[in-house]
Design a protein around this motif. Structure first.
Motif, short mmCIF file in Angstrom:
data_model
loop_
_atom_site.label_atom_id
_atom_site.label_comp_id
_atom_site.label_asym_id
_atom_site.label_seq_id
_atom_site.Cartn_x
_atom_site.Cartn_y
_atom_site.Cartn_z
N LYS A 82 49.77 8.87 18.19
CA LYS A 82 50.79 9.93 18.22
C LYS A 82 50.49 10.96 17.15
N LYS A 83 50.82 12.21 17.45
CA LYS A 83 50.70 13.26 16.44
C LYS A 83 51.93 13.18 15.54
N MET A 84 51.68 12.93 14.27
CA MET A 84 52.76 12.74 13.31
C MET A 84 52.61 13.74 12.17
N VAL A 85 53.64 13.82 11.36
CA VAL A 85 53.64 14.66 10.16
C VAL A 85 53.99 13.77 8.98
N LYS A 86 53.25 13.96 7.90
CA LYS A 86 53.57 13.29 6.64
C LYS A 86 54.10 14.38 5.71
N ALA A 87 55.35 14.22 5.25
CA ALA A 87 55.97 15.21 4.38
C ALA A 87 56.49 14.52 3.12
N GLU A 88 56.06 15.03 1.97
CA GLU A 88 56.59 14.54 0.71
C GLU A 88 57.54 15.62 0.19
N ILE A 89 58.80 15.23 0.03
CA ILE A 89 59.86 16.17 -0.34
C ILE A 89 60.35 15.81 -1.74
N GLY A 90 60.45 16.83 -2.58
CA GLY A 90 60.96 16.62 -3.93
C GLY A 90 62.25 17.39 -4.14
N LEU A 91 63.12 16.83 -4.97
CA LEU A 91 64.36 17.50 -5.33
C LEU A 91 64.47 17.51 -6.85
N GLU A 92 64.71 18.68 -7.40
CA GLU A 92 64.95 18.82 -8.83
C GLU A 92 66.32 19.45 -8.97
N ALA A 93 67.28 18.69 -9.50
CA ALA A 93 68.67 19.14 -9.55
C ALA A 93 69.12 19.38 -10.99
N ASP A 94 69.99 20.37 -11.16
CA ASP A 94 70.54 20.67 -12.48
C ASP A 94 71.91 20.03 -12.68
N ALA A 95 72.17 18.95 -11.95
CA ALA A 95 73.42 18.20 -12.07
C ALA A 95 73.09 16.72 -11.88
N PRO A 96 73.87 15.83 -12.46
CA PRO A 96 73.59 14.39 -12.32
C PRO A 96 74.08 13.84 -10.98
N ILE A 97 73.43 14.26 -9.90
CA ILE A 97 73.83 13.83 -8.55
C ILE A 97 73.18 12.49 -8.21
N GLU A 98 73.67 11.88 -7.16
CA GLU A 98 73.06 10.66 -6.64
C GLU A 98 72.56 10.97 -5.24
N LEU A 99 71.25 11.14 -5.12
CA LEU A 99 70.66 11.44 -3.82
C LEU A 99 70.45 10.14 -3.06
N SER A 100 70.88 10.10 -1.82
CA SER A 100 70.71 8.91 -1.00
C SER A 100 69.44 9.02 -0.14
N ALA A 101 69.22 10.19 0.48
CA ALA A 101 68.06 10.38 1.36
C ALA A 101 67.99 11.85 1.77
N PHE A 102 66.95 12.16 2.54
CA PHE A 102 66.84 13.45 3.19
C PHE A 102 66.87 13.23 4.69
N GLN A 103 67.40 14.17 5.42
CA GLN A 103 67.30 14.15 6.88
C GLN A 103 66.40 15.30 7.28
N ILE A 104 65.53 15.05 8.26
CA ILE A 104 64.68 16.08 8.84
C ILE A 104 65.31 16.45 10.18
N LEU A 105 65.52 17.74 10.42
CA LEU A 105 66.19 18.19 11.63
C LEU A 105 65.28 19.09 12.46
N ASN A 106 65.54 19.11 13.77
CA ASN A 106 64.80 20.04 14.64
C ASN A 106 65.60 21.34 14.78
N ASP A 107 65.13 22.24 15.63
CA ASP A 107 65.78 23.55 15.81
C ASP A 107 67.18 23.44 16.42
#
Length: 156
Positions: free
Chosen positions: A58-83
């Motif tokens: 299968k044709k797949m995509v590998k994406a490494e996503i980074g988040l740098e926040a200026d607040a003490p948040i708790e990130l659970s995950a990222f969602q990837i969405l289509n159009d």
């Protein structure tokens, strides 16, 4: 708690500035009587890696996503969405999260089927909701030996 959807060009090194819960630029109710001007948030999502690969035919995509926040948040995950704003099925290649006193950094790697267009990547951060203290009324009596229960036939 779902964040806003952000679009990035599907290229390594692209970034977008975002508002996160609890940041200077994020939404929230001020607990003061004085209204101050909203400052620009310096939180951002960075696309650290974006490459097309082939996995099990299968044709797949590998994406490494980074988040740098200026607040003490708790990130659970990222969602990837289509159009069409549908969440794509992803495989997680790992996530690192490092909170600091007044900021945090997170990195996550995702594998998903190539959406075809490949010109942009739509990302939604998912945060853990902040806890709020809640008063709960309790009707209970305690004595020297613990809880005093109401027994039928006894006078109060």
């Amino acid at each position: 708690m779902k964040g806003d959807v952000y679009e990035l060009p599907a290229e390594k090194g692209t970034e977008v500035y975002i508002d996160v819960p609890g940041s200077n630029g994020g939404e929230g109710v001020a607990s003061e009587d004085v209204v101050t001007a909203r400052t620009v948030s310096s939180s951002r999502i960075v696309l650290k890696e974006y490459k097309k690969i082939e996995y099990e035919g299968k044709k797949m995509v590998k994406a490494e996503i980074g988040l740098e926040a200026d607040a003490p948040i708790e990130l659970s995950a990222f969602q990837i969405l289509n159009d069409k704003n549908e969440v794509l099925e992803t495989m997680t290649g790992g996530m690192s999260y490092s909170p600091v006193e007044s900021s945090c950094k997170a990195d996550a790697t995702y594998f998903f089927e190539d959406p075809g267009d490949g010109k942009k990547l739509r990302i939604r951060p998912i945060y853990r909701a902040f806890r709020k203290p809640v008063n709960i009324p309790v009707d209970i009596k305690f004595g020297m030996r613990g809880e005093i229960r109401d027994e039928p036939g006894k006078r109060k």
